[in-house]
Scaffold this active site. Structure first.
Site, short mmCIF file in Angstrom:
data_model
loop_
_atom_site.label_atom_id
_atom_site.label_comp_id
_atom_site.label_asym_id
_atom_site.label_seq_id
_atom_site.Cartn_x
_atom_site.Cartn_y
_atom_site.Cartn_z
N ASP B 9 0.85 -1.19 0.00
CA ASP B 9 0.00 0.00 0.00
C ASP B 9 0.88 1.24 0.00
O ASP B 9 2.05 1.19 0.38
CB ASP B 9 -0.91 0.02 1.24
CG ASP B 9 -1.81 1.24 1.25
OD1 ASP B 9 -2.38 1.57 0.19
OD2 ASP B 9 -1.92 1.89 2.31
N SER B 10 0.26 2.35 -0.37
CA SER B 10 0.99 3.63 -0.35
C SER B 10 1.27 4.08 1.09
O SER B 10 2.08 4.97 1.30
CB SER B 10 0.18 4.69 -1.07
OG SER B 10 -1.07 4.84 -0.41
N CYS B 72 -4.19 -1.02 -2.36
CA CYS B 72 -4.22 0.42 -2.63
C CYS B 72 -4.96 0.59 -3.95
O CYS B 72 -4.58 0.00 -4.97
CB CYS B 72 -2.78 0.92 -2.74
SG CYS B 72 -2.61 2.62 -3.34
N GLU B 151 -4.18 9.66 7.63
CA GLU B 151 -2.77 9.43 7.95
C GLU B 151 -2.36 10.21 9.20
O GLU B 151 -1.42 9.85 9.89
CB GLU B 151 -1.86 9.79 6.76
CG GLU B 151 -2.04 8.89 5.52
CD GLU B 151 -1.15 7.63 5.52
OE1 GLU B 151 -0.12 7.63 6.21
OE2 GLU B 151 -1.51 6.65 4.84
N CYS B 184 -11.03 3.50 -1.70
CA CYS B 184 -9.69 3.82 -1.19
C CYS B 184 -9.59 3.08 0.14
O CYS B 184 -10.51 3.13 0.96
CB CYS B 184 -9.53 5.32 -0.98
SG CYS B 184 -7.99 5.76 -0.14
N HIS B 186 -7.98 3.64 2.70
CA HIS B 186 -7.97 4.47 3.91
C HIS B 186 -9.39 4.73 4.43
O HIS B 186 -9.59 4.97 5.61
CB HIS B 186 -7.35 5.84 3.62
CG HIS B 186 -5.85 5.83 3.52
ND1 HIS B 186 -5.19 5.31 2.44
CD2 HIS B 186 -4.89 6.30 4.35
CE1 HIS B 186 -3.88 5.46 2.61
NE2 HIS B 186 -3.67 6.05 3.77
#
Lengths: 265, 265
Positions: B9-10, B72, B151, B184, B186
């Site tokens: 993942d990023s 991701c 994040e 996404c 996240h």
């Protein structure tokens, strides 16, 4: 890839899988085979189930199918492995998609499974669930009255409710599972009655819906997805009475399929 | 097959996929790589996304992984096809599992998709949804503020709600979709906030949960399922700050993973 998908079942239960395939994959053509004459498979011997299933497969193979969906839990339990090994096309059964959906849904790891006697005594769901997640507790229960009731077209109302309540008594009394797998493709037709009997808190998993979704994934992985929309050209074969098949198909699909044919095996 | 599954993942978003993999597949060992230093990928160029992704893949390949999960959406949109063609192991992305789950869930065929700018402008969900079911209407919306907020560890409360409400304004005003895909990885961390903003009637699909489920199916088809229960021996690599990674991992997993390591690519 404009070749049809073959769908087999012991009778009309697999029509719930066909309906979801048509809804989730509108570009695909289905050729359905329901062995209504010899239904239910659930009380047949293992040898009979294997023989009957292979007869359906031979019939569909002459129709140039690109993939086979075993839309019957009992047939899946006894023939999936050998069909996967011996056929040159992808084969999917209804048990593992239902098992994976149950694992995703359960929060307390207690999963109920209801099915025919043959499916329950095969322990196919238990094996599939525990292979992936050993800590799952499985509570299996055979409901031998459901299939004959559905094949007669009794899906709701007082009689259906009485039969469901009586059949599920031990599971309801135990009161531990948070997820119930309908381990027979006839049972989604009783879903509303079952949900009203067991209550809204339980998640009901239909192996039919889940199998349609995994069929979609398999077609994509094998680069077999059809690309042009269909014009309701699905074909349904039954070994039993045309009138009963047509009646139940109409209940499930909300309209009568154009092509229903009676055949002898 | 007791080899690990690689997850890339990023940054930390893919931890929601890892969490579901751990929950749905408790026998499997994961090796996770989060490129937190260069996150978010959503505003990177296509060439950068492809280069960064391959760097993570090379790193994980030395760990003898048996399967790769691109956890991701942005990386999936730009690299899935080439990774599937060039790697000798099964590779799964997060987009098609989410698309298939949305097709199964939607009743009115209007599906909303939210994701990063790069994911939305790739039209990857639209392509996946319409390839399978052409009559689906897709309403896509980029939410560039969500990833930086997650994040930073802001997942609920007044600020999160304000950002979510503002970002989703046009979708809420249009009021047609019955299903919303969190495109996404996240975003599942904001799921409760998003659900409270858009209301309980909408079905929210987490591409993370669905990807874990399809990973389970792929492992089974390829005969790669692990058979022995693990002892929390997953390994997490990050290119960014250990402390932030550890904090978010703790929020997601409800405990801190034993093995978190900082690496340079």
């Amino acid at each position: 890839m404009e070749r049809p998908i073959g769908v087999i079942d012991s009778g009309v239960g697999g029509l719930t899988v066909a309906q979801e395939l048509m809804r989730q994959l509108p570009n695909e053509q289905l050729i359905y085979f329901g062995d209504t004459l010899r239904c239910p498979y659930g009380s047949r011997t293992k040898d009979e189930i294997i023989q009957f299933t292979w007869e359906m497969v031979h019939f569909l193979f002459e129709k140039n199918i690109k993939m086979l969906v075993i839309a019957c839990n009992t047939a899946t339990a006894y023939t999936l492995k050998s069909l996967q090994q011996q056929l040159p096309i992808p084969v999917i059964g209804v048990i593992k998609p239902g098992a994976r959906a149950a694992i995703k849904a359960t929060k307390n790891n207690v999963v109920g499974v209801i099915g025919t006697e043959a499916t329950v005594s095969s322990k196919a769901y238990e094996t599939a669930l525990k292979q992936i997640k050993p800590e799952i507790t499985v509570q299996s229960l055979a409901c031998p009255l459901f299939v004959p009731m559905v094949e007669k077209g009794i899906l709701s109302g007082e009689e259906a409710e009485r039969v469901v309540k009586h059949s599920l008594k031990s599971l309801i009394k135990d009161n531990r599972m948070d997820t119930l797998v309908l381990g027979c493709t006839h049972y989604p037709l009783l879903k509303e009655t079952i949900q009203s009997v067991i209550g809204d808190d339980l998640t009901i998993i239909s192996s039919s819906d889940e199998t349609a979704r995994e069929t979609s994934a398999i077609l994509e992985v094998h680069n077999l997805l059809a690309t042009k929309p269909r014009q309701n050209d699905h074909i349904f074969y039954t070994t039993g009475e045309l009138e009963i098949f047509r009646h139940i198909a109409k209940v499930i699909f909300n309209n009568t399929p154009k092509h229903i044919k009676k055949v002898k095996l």
